[in-house]
Structures are given as C-alpha cells and as structure tokens.
Design an enzyme around this catalytic site. Structure first.
Site, short mmCIF file in Angstrom:
data_model
loop_
_atom_site.label_atom_id
_atom_site.label_comp_id
_atom_site.label_asym_id
_atom_site.label_seq_id
_atom_site.Cartn_x
_atom_site.Cartn_y
_atom_site.Cartn_z
N ASP A 1 0.70 -1.24 0.02
CA ASP A 1 0.06 -0.05 -0.03
C ASP A 1 0.89 1.22 0.15
O ASP A 1 2.02 1.22 0.39
CB ASP A 1 -0.83 0.03 0.93
N GLY B 1 0.01 5.52 -4.28
CA GLY B 1 -0.81 6.80 -4.50
C GLY B 1 -0.14 7.92 -3.88
O GLY B 1 0.16 9.03 -4.43
N TRP C 1 2.73 7.85 -2.47
CA TRP C 1 3.91 8.17 -2.78
C TRP C 1 4.16 9.02 -4.05
O TRP C 1 5.03 10.09 -4.01
CB TRP C 1 4.76 6.74 -3.04
N HIS D 1 2.05 3.58 -9.14
CA HIS D 1 1.71 2.01 -9.33
C HIS D 1 2.92 1.64 -10.08
O HIS D 1 3.28 0.41 -9.77
CB HIS D 1 0.55 1.87 -10.17
N LEU E 1 11.85 -19.26 -4.90
CA LEU E 1 11.07 -18.41 -4.24
C LEU E 1 9.55 -18.56 -5.07
O LEU E 1 9.61 -18.59 -6.32
CB LEU E 1 11.26 -16.78 -4.15
N ARG F 1 -4.87 -2.32 9.03
CA ARG F 1 -6.03 -3.00 8.69
C ARG F 1 -5.83 -4.26 7.60
O ARG F 1 -4.69 -3.95 6.96
CB ARG F 1 -7.27 -2.40 8.19
C1 IPE Z 1 -5.40 -2.81 0.06
O1 IPE Z 1 -4.91 -1.29 -0.15
C2 IPE Z 1 -5.34 -3.70 -1.35
C3 IPE Z 1 -3.95 -3.54 -1.98
C4 IPE Z 1 -2.84 -3.07 -1.65
C5 IPE Z 1 -4.05 -4.15 -3.36
P1 IPE Z 1 -6.08 -0.26 -0.28
O2 IPE Z 1 -5.40 1.08 -0.49
O3 IPE Z 1 -7.14 -0.77 -1.49
O4 IPE Z 1 -6.67 -0.53 1.19
P2 IPE Z 1 -7.67 0.62 1.94
O5 IPE Z 1 -9.03 0.85 0.73
O6 IPE Z 1 -7.07 1.72 2.53
O7 IPE Z 1 -8.19 -0.20 3.10
C1 IPE Z 2 -1.72 0.24 -3.32
O1 IPE Z 2 -1.52 1.58 -3.42
C2 IPE Z 2 -2.03 -0.33 -4.74
C3 IPE Z 2 -3.16 -0.76 -4.82
C4 IPE Z 2 -4.45 -0.61 -4.01
C5 IPE Z 2 -3.85 -1.11 -6.12
P1 IPE Z 2 -2.91 2.74 -3.37
O2 IPE Z 2 -3.21 2.86 -4.76
O3 IPE Z 2 -3.70 2.25 -2.61
O4 IPE Z 2 -1.99 3.84 -2.63
P2 IPE Z 2 -2.61 4.81 -1.40
O5 IPE Z 2 -2.97 4.05 -0.23
O6 IPE Z 2 -3.70 5.45 -2.28
O7 IPE Z 2 -1.45 5.85 -1.16
MG MG Z 3 -4.19 2.36 -0.34
#
Ligand code: IPE
Ligand code: IPE
Ligand code: MG
Length: 244
Positions: free
Chosen positions: A22, A25, A27, A39, A135, A194
């Site tokens: 996670d 976005g 970053w 991404h 792995l 979470r």
């Molecule tokens: C969890 O991240 C899913 C992945 C990393 C692929 P999210 O960004 O979707 O989770 P929430 O919405 O913050 O719980």
């Molecule tokens: C995790 O990064 C990747 C996916 C859920 C696809 P996010 O896109 O959720 O990044 P944040 O949480 O918005 O920073």
């Molecule tokens: Mg996220």
C-alpha cells in the site's frame, strides 16, 4: 553485511510472508506525480523485494496487488493498473528475471473479470515458471478474502460434499492458496493498520507488521527491519509458550 551474515543475524524466520503493498498513490502525490506513476514504481519495486526475501531464506511471498474492492476506483486508475500488470508480464526481461532467480509465479483471486489478454499473459508466465524451485511469488490480483471463502463454499456445495465431511483441511483444498502454508508474517506498507480483505482465513495466527514506508520505497533495509521485528515475536497459537 552479506546475505549470509544477515541470515545469521535473524534467528527466527518466517516461511511465508504476505505483503499488503500500500501507499503507491501517496508516494506519487508526495512527489507531485500522477497516481499511476506510483503504481509503476510499485511494480518496479517488486523484484528487488522478492530477491531480498529469498536472500533471507523465505520460501513463499504473497503480494496483494489488486483487491476485489479496488474495482471501485476511477476507471482510468483501474485500467492503468491492469495495463501495468499486462505490460510487466509480457516483458521478455521479466520472464528472464524470474528464471534467473529460479522464481515460480502463482496467482490467487478471480480471473474471469480480467481481459482475455491479461488472462493469457498470466497463464503464460504461470506455465513457464511452474518448474522453478526457488521462491514462490504468489500474486493476489482481483483477490478478496471474502470472495475466496464464498467461492469455496459454492464449490463444496456444487460437489455435494456432505456437511459432516467439511473440516478445516477440506476447506483449505477449495481456497486459492491450496498447497501453500499459512502466512507467518503479514507486512503492510503505507501506515494503515488493517487487513483490507487480505487472506482472511489464512491469517488467523499471522504476525502483523506495519510500517509508514510507502511501498515504492520499501527496500532491503525495510525487509531486514520487518524480519527483525518478526524474530522478536512470541507466537503462542492460543496455547502457552511454544518451545524454541
Ligand atoms: C489494499 O489497499 C489493497 C492492496 C494493496 C492491493 P487499499 O488501499 O485498497 O486498502 P484501503 O482501501 O485503504 O483499506
Ligand atoms: C496500493 O496503493 C496499490 C493498490 C491498491 C492497487 P494505493 O493506490 O492504495 O496507494 P494509496 O493508499 O492511495 O497511497
Ligand atoms: Mg491504499
């Protein structure tokens, strides 16, 4: 420190590590870049982290790349994520890297909602790496823990498995993770605390570790820190002290 020295430095190691990748976005936003750039950087970071875990002797790595809830994001972001995966899997150097590192790719989650192109790219890499013995890199894409349990119950009912024959081992055979040990350690980057629908059944006794570090910045030193934290944990599985 060499990989050997690092290994000796950490006494208790997990067999299977799960990562909720996670923070891509945030970053990107922190650098004034579009979310998709985050991404891309996140995807590019995966080989380095996989290599680092393997160097520490970890056998299974499950990475959460796209959840069943991530479809609710703006269409352009969803399309971009699909495209990044398709491009990555189709790059000849990606397959070369997997072979060079002796890594086996697996997928968990739904395939039926992906485009035919993407499905083909996934099955091609799975097929071509299935005999690698290093792995196991297990990619959770269009994965959700609740969906995984529901499809398992549906399949058991369809096959008319008698209720009295359903126990933990039976259920495990219907999960996407069939054949994999439960994750010992689940790491979440990006600071949230979470599970977001990741490995709900399998994580019953996983150790949980969260770091504020955004996924594209999660490097070898962060891998080392997470493993160090894990080695300090005392797992009890509901009992009293587990010896060793
Ligand atoms: C969890 O991240 C899913 C992945 C990393 C692929 P999210 O960004 O979707 O989770 P929430 O919405 O913050 O719980
Ligand atoms: C995790 O990064 C990747 C996916 C859920 C696809 P996010 O896109 O959720 O990044 P944040 O949480 O918005 O920073
Ligand atoms: Mg996220």
């Amino acid at each position: 420190m060499t990989a050997e020295e690092k290994r000796n430095n950490i006494d208790k190691l997990p067999t299977h590590v799960g990562i909720i990748m996670d923070g891509n976005g945030r970053w990107a936003e922190s650098k004034g870049l579009p979310r998709l750039a985050g991404h891309r950087a996140g995807g590019d970071n995966l080989p380095r982290v996989a290599r680092a875990f393997w160097a520490h002797g970890i056998s299974y790595l499950t990475v959460y790349a796209f959840s069943t809830e991530n479809w609710s994001r703006p269409q352009l972001e969803v399309q971009g994520l699909m495209e990044i995966l398709r491009e990555t899997l189709s790059r000849p150097d990606f397959l070369e890297t997997l072979h060079k590192e002796n890594m086996r790719l697996r997928h968990i989650g739904r395939l039926d909602r992906l485009t035919a192109d993407l499905r083909k790219a996934i099955s091609n890499v799975l097929e071509r790496t299935k005999d690698n013995t290093g792995l196991t890199l297990n990619v959770a894409f269009d994965y959700g823990g609740r969906e995984e349990l529901l499809q398992a119950y549906q399949a058991m009912m369809q096959e008319r498995i008698p209720p009295e024959a359903v126990n933990e081992e039976t259920l495990r055979r219907y999960l996407y993770t069939i054949g994999l040990p439960d994750p010992d350690l689940i790491i979440r980057t990006g600071g949230e605390e979470r599970l977001s629908n990741f490995l709900l059944w399998q994580s019953a006794y996983s150790e949980y570790y969260t770091t504020p570090c955004y996924w594209p910045d999660f490097d070898e030193a962060e891998v080392q820190k997470a493993l160090q934290a894990y080695s300090q944990r005392q797992r009890r599985f509901g009992g009293l002290r587990v010896p060793g």
